[in-house]
Design a protein around this motif. Structure first.
Motif, PDB file in Angstrom:
ATOM      1  N   UNK A 190       0.338  -1.013   0.103  1.00 11.35           N
ATOM      2  CA  UNK A 190       0.240  -0.152   0.003  1.00 11.35           C
ATOM      3  C   UNK A 190       0.773   1.161  -0.092  1.00 11.35           C
ATOM      4  N   UNK A 191       2.194   1.242   0.329  1.00 12.56           N
ATOM      5  CA  UNK A 191       2.846   2.220   0.317  1.00 12.56           C
ATOM      6  C   UNK A 191       3.615   2.724  -0.492  1.00 12.56           C
ATOM      7  N   UNK A 192       4.507   3.589  -1.134  1.00 12.39           N
ATOM      8  CA  UNK A 192       5.572   3.439  -2.051  1.00 12.39           C
ATOM      9  C   UNK A 192       6.622   3.569  -1.439  1.00 12.39           C
ATOM     10  N   UNK A 193       7.909   3.370  -1.355  1.00 14.28           N
ATOM     11  CA  UNK A 193       9.493   3.733  -0.867  1.00 14.28           C
ATOM     12  C   UNK A 193       9.576   5.036  -0.491  1.00 14.28           C
ATOM     13  N   UNK A 194       8.812   6.067  -1.927  1.00 18.05           N
ATOM     14  CA  UNK A 194       9.033   7.654  -0.884  1.00 18.05           C
ATOM     15  C   UNK A 194       8.085   7.887  -0.173  1.00 18.05           C
ATOM     16  N   UNK A 195       6.572   7.280   0.218  1.00 16.53           N
ATOM     17  CA  UNK A 195       5.936   7.549   0.928  1.00 16.53           C
ATOM     18  C   UNK A 195       6.143   6.817   2.558  1.00 16.53           C
ATOM     19  N   UNK A 196       7.125   5.949   2.436  1.00 15.01           N
ATOM     20  CA  UNK A 196       7.857   4.852   3.680  1.00 15.01           C
ATOM     21  C   UNK A 196       9.307   6.161   3.740  1.00 15.01           C
ATOM     22  N   UNK A 197       9.756   6.413   2.692  1.00 14.60           N
ATOM     23  CA  UNK A 197      10.411   7.927   3.674  1.00 14.60           C
ATOM     24  C   UNK A 197      10.366   8.905   4.490  1.00 14.60           C
ATOM     25  N   UNK A 198       8.965   8.595   3.794  1.00 14.84           N
ATOM     26  CA  UNK A 198       8.327  10.647   3.998  1.00 14.84           C
ATOM     27  C   UNK A 198       8.313  10.367   5.348  1.00 14.84           C
ATOM     28  N   UNK A 199       7.722   8.805   6.141  1.00 12.42           N
ATOM     29  CA  UNK A 199       7.989   8.287   7.561  1.00 12.42           C
ATOM     30  C   UNK A 199       8.665   8.939   8.408  1.00 12.42           C
ATOM     31  N   UNK A 200      10.159   7.946   7.325  1.00  9.03           N
ATOM     32  CA  UNK A 200      11.252   7.786   8.311  1.00  9.03           C
ATOM     33  C   UNK A 200      11.939   9.508   8.435  1.00  9.03           C
ATOM     34  N   UNK A 201      11.419  10.327   7.275  1.00 13.18           N
ATOM     35  CA  UNK A 201      11.861  11.876   7.409  1.00 13.18           C
ATOM     36  C   UNK A 201      11.493  13.230   7.824  1.00 13.18           C
ATOM     37  N   UNK A 202      10.350  12.497   9.005  1.00  8.10           N
ATOM     38  CA  UNK A 202       8.987  13.367   9.044  1.00  8.10           C
ATOM     39  C   UNK A 202       9.455  13.906  10.531  1.00  8.10           C
TER      40      UNK A 202
END
Length: 367
Positions: A190-202
């Motif tokens: 359901x999540x792209x790597x870009x979306x997952x990265x947005x969580x990590x860098x939040x």
């Protein structure tokens, strides 16, 4: 390492995951929470002085795009050794379902080199990984790997790791929900790597990171050679007329893929330091040969541990009087998870023995 004999193969497979310890799907001593719709988390949760399990879950939900969540559980900030603030849940969106987990922590400085490295291609040949230095100096490691190395076309594990120079780190990972039916949900996340990265860098995680206890300072780095140093020495010791490519490795482990014209073959070298009187080493080499200079030597021909069916590994294992252990191995495949490309490894036992006993290794072990 005292009291525990760790072979070259075991050392390889614990490599990049060792630093993070609980990297993916660690069993959390978790508080289980009720499900909710993440689209209802409009307001950004505040963080108390010491983030609780519930707060970690709320922060994770607030960092995700709209979707349905369930199976929430988390771990708050704790001074208990081995306990890291974390949260995980099942995230559903667009008919796709996956486990999503975030884990925060601090690593002693100076940072081990493998913290900011991609998975080693000798063990994870299907990894698709990039390393980026962000404007604030932090290192971002993004990776997509098969959930099971032997099924590269199946489900994927996506990870985004953010590492700061002061040892702070954020790891966010996503893997297909094991409870999902065996259909497209297994491979489509359901999540792209870009979306997952947005969580990590939040910036959401910054207050929590600031409450994580600072671990004792690490050592000064010590003697252990890097994968690059080992691979460079290995290149120089290969028999004449054999081509090589794909150097890689991590601290204490280096490798090349060689080709003699009859198929690719992984050649790997593991460098370790033990106490000369270590009981584990004495038992390991009990049936081996002792050379005139006191070096112990053992030869093995076995199926490759965790290798593909038909993959064999030839190994020359040496233990010097000063406690230095040099292990040289060759496969009949270009990586541990790949199918054999030839009947036998490209280098025979005599050639592996010559490499293992060469004085050139003193250049990377005298520190």
């Amino acid at each position: 390492m005292s009291g525990r004999v760790q072979t070259a193969r075991e050392n390889v497979f614990t490599g990049w995951r060792r630093v993070f310890g609980l990297i993916v799907w660690a069993g959390l001593s978790a508080v289980v929470l009720t499900g909710c719709d993440s689209s209802q988390s409009a307001a950004r949760p505040s963080v108390s002085e010491t983030a609780s399990a519930q707060e970690m879950v709320r922060l994770l939900e607030a960092s995700l795009p709209q979707g349905k969540t369930s199976g929430q559980r988390g771990e708050g900030v704790s001074t208990k050794p081995g306990t890291l603030p974390s949260a995980e849940l099942v995230f559903q969106r667009g008919g796709r379902s996956a486990h999503v987990q975030v884990m925060l922590g601090r690593i002693p400085v100076p940072l081990p080199a493998e913290v900011s490295q991609c998975p080693d291609t000798a063990v994870h040949p299907y990894s698709r990984c990039t390393i980026t230095t962000l404007p604030d100096g932090a290192t971002l490691v993004q990776d997509q790997s098969p959930h099971q190395e032997k099924n590269p076309s199946g489900g994927k594990v996506l990870t985004a790791r953010l590492i700061f120079d002061d040892g702070r780190q954020i790891l966010v990972s996503q893997v297909a929900d094991p409870q999902a039916k065996a259909d497209s949900a297994v491979t489509a996340l359901p999540l792209t790597l870009k979306q997952l990265t947005a969580v990590a860098t939040s910036s959401t995680w910054e207050p929590v990171l600031n409450t994580v206890p600072t671990p004792p300072a690490g050592g000064s780095g010590g003697w252990q050679p890097t994968g690059k140093e080992i691979s460079l020495v290995l290149e120089q010791l290969l028999p004449a007329g054999i081509s090589h490519a794909q150097p890689g490795g991590t601290e204490g482990f280096g490798h090349l893929v060689v080709d003699d014209g009859h198929g690719k073959s992984l050649v790997a070298v593991n460098v370790q330091r033990w106490k000369p009187s270590d009981d584990g080493m004495a038992k390991l080499f009990a049936k081996g040969e002792t050379l005139p200079d006191g070096t112990r030597l053992s030869i093995r021909k076995n199926p490759a541990n965790r290798g593909d069916k038909g993959t064999i590994e030839w190994t020359v294992d040496t233990f010097r009087k000063d406690g230095i252990r040099i292990v040289v191995s060759a496969l009949n495949a270009p990586a541990y998870a790949l199918a054999p490309t030839r009947p036998d490894p490209a280098l025979d036992i005599a050639e592996l023995k010559k490499i293992a006993l060469d004085p050139a290794w003193q250049r990377v072990t005298r520190r």
